[in-house]
Structure formats: C-alpha cells, structure tokens
Scaffold this active site. Structure first.
Site, PDB file in Angstrom:
ATOM      1  N   LYS A   2     -11.895  -3.305  18.315  1.00 45.72           N
ATOM      2  CA  LYS A   2     -10.508  -3.586  18.637  1.00 45.72           C
ATOM      3  C   LYS A   2     -10.128  -3.413  20.173  1.00 45.72           C
ATOM      4  O   LYS A   2      -9.004  -3.913  20.438  1.00 45.72           O
ATOM      5  CB  LYS A   2      -9.711  -2.612  17.810  1.00 45.72           C
ATOM      6  CG  LYS A   2     -10.015  -3.018  16.303  1.00 45.72           C
ATOM      7  CD  LYS A   2      -9.473  -4.393  15.632  1.00 45.72           C
ATOM      8  CE  LYS A   2      -9.989  -4.464  14.189  1.00 45.72           C
ATOM      9  NZ  LYS A   2      -8.982  -3.946  13.431  1.00 45.72           N
ATOM     10  N   ASN A  10       0.937  -1.013   0.159  1.00 46.64           N
ATOM     11  CA  ASN A  10      -0.096   0.039  -0.051  1.00 46.64           C
ATOM     12  C   ASN A  10       0.905   1.175   0.038  1.00 46.64           C
ATOM     13  O   ASN A  10       1.859   1.272  -0.005  1.00 46.64           O
ATOM     14  CB  ASN A  10      -0.889   0.135   1.277  1.00 46.64           C
ATOM     15  CG  ASN A  10      -0.173  -0.206   2.637  1.00 46.64           C
ATOM     16  OD1 ASN A  10       0.466   0.737   2.870  1.00 46.64           O
ATOM     17  ND2 ASN A  10      -0.488  -1.420   3.222  1.00 46.64           N
ATOM     18  N   ASP A  65      -4.262  -6.165   4.673  1.00 47.55           N
ATOM     19  CA  ASP A  65      -5.245  -7.111   5.284  1.00 47.55           C
ATOM     20  C   ASP A  65      -5.307  -8.479   4.696  1.00 47.55           C
ATOM     21  O   ASP A  65      -5.857  -9.418   5.506  1.00 47.55           O
ATOM     22  CB  ASP A  65      -6.609  -6.581   5.052  1.00 47.55           C
ATOM     23  CG  ASP A  65      -6.718  -4.954   5.609  1.00 47.55           C
ATOM     24  OD1 ASP A  65      -6.115  -5.198   6.965  1.00 47.55           O
ATOM     25  OD2 ASP A  65      -7.244  -4.319   5.254  1.00 47.55           O
ATOM     26  N   PHE A  98      -4.505   3.578  14.871  1.00 46.87           N
ATOM     27  CA  PHE A  98      -5.069   4.584  13.544  1.00 46.87           C
ATOM     28  C   PHE A  98      -6.155   4.127  12.574  1.00 46.87           C
ATOM     29  O   PHE A  98      -5.905   2.752  12.208  1.00 46.87           O
ATOM     30  CB  PHE A  98      -3.555   4.974  12.917  1.00 46.87           C
ATOM     31  CG  PHE A  98      -2.627   6.035  13.991  1.00 46.87           C
ATOM     32  CD1 PHE A  98      -2.626   7.423  13.508  1.00 46.87           C
ATOM     33  CD2 PHE A  98      -2.202   5.487  14.873  1.00 46.87           C
ATOM     34  CE1 PHE A  98      -1.863   8.014  14.113  1.00 46.87           C
ATOM     35  CE2 PHE A  98      -1.409   6.451  15.838  1.00 46.87           C
ATOM     36  CZ  PHE A  98      -1.367   7.633  15.365  1.00 46.87           C
ATOM     37  N   LYS A 157     -14.226   0.978  14.998  1.00 42.56           N
ATOM     38  CA  LYS A 157     -12.899   0.246  15.138  1.00 42.56           C
ATOM     39  C   LYS A 157     -12.422   0.338  16.540  1.00 42.56           C
ATOM     40  O   LYS A 157     -11.993  -0.505  17.089  1.00 42.56           O
ATOM     41  CB  LYS A 157     -11.838   0.935  14.361  1.00 42.56           C
ATOM     42  CG  LYS A 157     -10.471   0.237  14.292  1.00 42.56           C
ATOM     43  CD  LYS A 157      -9.635   0.872  13.103  1.00 42.56           C
ATOM     44  CE  LYS A 157      -8.256   0.049  12.954  1.00 42.56           C
ATOM     45  NZ  LYS A 157      -7.438   0.542  11.928  1.00 42.56           N
TER      46      LYS A 157
END
Length: 401
Positions: A343, A212, A281, A325, A339
């Site tokens: 998480k 990425n 991912d 982040f 998230k």
C-alpha cells in the site's frame, strides 16, 4: 500529575470508586479520598484507607492536623480532582457555589483541574436543571466524563452509569497531556490531519446490508488526542454510537464509495492521514430497489470489490504521511509487513482482533507499529484513549526531524 484527590458522593456507584482508588494507586498515583455523609451510606472510609494507604476525609470540622486548614491544604496538594460518582445533588451545589460539606468546600477552594463522572437515573440526568448546572460547571472549566448506558439501580436500562475506572484514568492522563499542550508546541500543532473511523455499510436492499464489527473507538480516540495536540482534524466516519469529538471537522458517510470520495477529495491538503476505519472489501453488484422476500431455497448475492482507499492514497502520495491499520486474526506480522509494502504506507499499525479483549467494540487495545524502513514498536495493552497518545508519541519520536 501525581497527587489525585478523589471525591466520592452518595450514589450506589460509590462501590466503583473503591476499584478506581485501587487502579489509581496501582498506576503510581498518590490518592487521597473524601467521602460525603451520603456516600458513607454505601461505602466506608476504612475501605479507601486500606487501599490508598492514606487518611480519608469526611468532615470539614475534623482537622487531622491542627496546623492546617484541612480543605485548603487538600485543595493545594491536589494535582487533579476526580468526583466519582457525582450525584445530581453535588453537581447542583457546585454549580451554585454552595459549600456545606468537606467535598464542596474543598472543590471551591482548589484550583486544580477537575474531572466529573456523573451517575444517576436517566430522567435525573436529562432534567433541564441538571443539564443547565452541568453546563455552568463546564463553562467554569470542569471536565465531564459521559455516563454509560446499561442497567441502572432503579431498574431502567438507560444512560446514567458512572464511567468505568479505566476510562476515568485514561481521561486523567489525557487531561495531563492537554495541560502540557497548552504550554508546549507538539509535532502535530497546526498540522492538517484526516482520520477515517468506524465501519461502512453496503446495502443489499432497503432493509439489509453487509458491514463489520468496527466501533470507531480507536479512530475517535486518535481524533481527540490530535485535537488536544493542536492539529486541525477532519474525521471521516461511518456509522458509530460514539459522540463526535469536540474540535474536529466531522464528515459522516455510509458506504465504502462514500468514504473513498470523502477522503480523496480532501487528500491533497492533508499532512497526515490515519486510516483506522474498517472499510468493506466487497459491495453488492446490484442494490435492489425493494425488500427481498423470503422464499424456498438459498439466496445468492453477487459481490464486487470496493475501491482500495489505502492503496489509492499510497499511489498518489506527495508530501503526506500515511498511517494504515491492519485488523488481523492470524499471522499478524506477516500481513502487516505485506500491507506496508503493497500500500506504500509509512506505518501500519496492527492488532489481533481475534482476541476479543482488544478486538472490535473493546475499550482496550494492544498494537504493534511497523514502520517503513524496518522499525517495529509494540505498544502494550491499555485503554484506546491512552494508546492514541502513545501512537502519536512514537510517530513524533521518529519523524520530528
């Protein structure tokens, strides 16, 4: 730091010093400028006078106030001195204590912190004698801003461009924080902090991989800021083009699996974890031993999920503070809040990477911090080196007790 003395020496990058003066003035600094004789071949005193609204100094022997010794008074007045651009000639004179003009006499007389932004041909910059002279100045306490790579006036495309004005200002603010940190204990002093940064690469064959756009700049900026605030920092980084910050324990990784193992094996001993890395991912189910040869038709590669590092850390958290982040392109708040809960993080710091001015590879960022418990704090756009300190200040203001 309010009073900034800017020394401009004789290189083509002197035109950037005009922009730097403007940006410093807009940021609220009182700027006074010195020009060498050679600098005046590229830029004029009037340009700096008009922008700074202060007199410009060009000659040691022209005393604008008879009651003062000009180079001594200026040196005492300055809270910090910036030399931008700094030529090979000026760097060499300073390293050997030569004082033959307004700039060098003032710099030898001042005790203020000094930032140097070199600008020159790449071969001049890499010349062993120039490197030796810079090392002398570093030993004496001068701080250097690495020149950038790009098109140089000589026609080369290489390292040697003066640091950009916004980066110089960010370094100035960082210097201010460092000076404060030498006398003031911060919330992070003595704490163990792990930061992940950069991208990961997932190999398809010996030639191709999936990755990425992450540059690692935000994570490296946080690592630098935390070291400056006295933390014991471990930086786990995927591939980047950045210099490793001084004072960190550096762990280089490539794949998502590498990063998972590097982080988990060190997790128990940490007080804080900042997950800034953009981890892949998905990874290919099979890594091919040989290069895939081009042939007719489409190519299908099967992927599987990588391990969710942030989720694992949230599930196994004991005493650690976990800062994640979120790089999103739409519905930023919705995905960040989701998230945060899923998480089990303490904070999610989110930004819209669809905006290329603050997205991957940009030196700028604009983020919003979402805290467990419902607090939300936006941080306005600015250099990532500056945002790093603002993020730490926001964490300290909430967690210090």
């Amino acid at each position: 730091m309010k009073n900034i003395l800017l020394a401009v020496t004789g290189g083509i990058a002197a035109y950037k010093a005009i922009d730097l003066t403007s940006k410093l003035t807009q940021a609220g600094y009182d700027v006074r400028v010195m020009l060498t004789t050679h600098a005046q071949q590229f830029v004029t005193p009037l340009s700096f006078q008009a922008i700074s609204r202060n007199a410009v100094y060009t000659d040691t022997f022209i005393e604008q106030n008879p009651a003062e010794i000009q180079h001594i008074t200026l040196g005492d007045w300055a809270d910090a001195v910036i030399i931008a651009p700094a030529t090979a000639n000026t760097i060499s004179k300073l390293s050997h204590g030569i004082a033959d003009d307004m700039v060098t006499t003032t710099l030898l007389a001042t005790t203020a912190p000094k930032l140097i932004a070199p600008a020159m041909n790449v071969h001049m910059y890499e010349n062993p004698r120039i490197q030796e002279n810079m090392a002398i100045l570093k030993k004496d306490g001068y701080q250097f801003l690495e020149p950038g790579e790009g098109f140089l006036a000589c026609g080369y495309v290489a390292k040697g461009r003066m640091a950009e004005p916004l980066d110089i200002i960010a370094s100035l603010k960082q210097l201010q924080t460092e000076n404060q940190a030498t006398t003031v204990q911060t919330y992070f002093t003595g704490k163990k902090v792990l930061i992940t940064a950069g991208t990961t690469i997932e190999e398809i064959d010996p030639v191709r991989y999936v990755s990425n756009r992450a540059s690692g700049k935000m994570g490296y900026a946080l690592a630098t800021a935390l070291v400056n605030q006295g933390a014991n920092v471990t930086l786990v980084s995927g591939p980047t083009h950045l210099d490793v910050p001084e004072g960190v324990t550096f762990v280089s990784i490539n794949s998502a699996e590498d990063m998972f193992e590097a982080v988990v094996s060190r997790y128990d001993e940490q007080d804080f974890v900042f997950k800034t890395a953009a981890v892949s991912d998905y990874t290919p189910v099979t890594k091919l031993e040989h290069k895939v040869k081009k042939k007719e038709g489409n190519l299908t590669v099967e992927f599987k999920r990588t391990k969710d590092i942030l989720k694992y850390l949230g599930e196994h958290k004991t005493h650690q503070k976990l800062i994640g982040f979120a790089a999103e392109t739409r519905d930023v708040e919705h995905y960040a809040q989701e998230k945060l809960a899923r998480k089990n993080a303490d904070v999610i710091i989110a930004n819209n990477v669809g905006d290329r001015t603050i997205g991957f590879n940009s030196d700028q960022n604009e983020v919003t911090m979402y805290f467990k418990g419902g607090d939300v704090q936006p941080i306005e756009k600015g250099p990532k080196t500056e945002l790093a300190y603002k993020i730490l200040n926001a964490l300290e203001s909430r967690w210090h007790e």
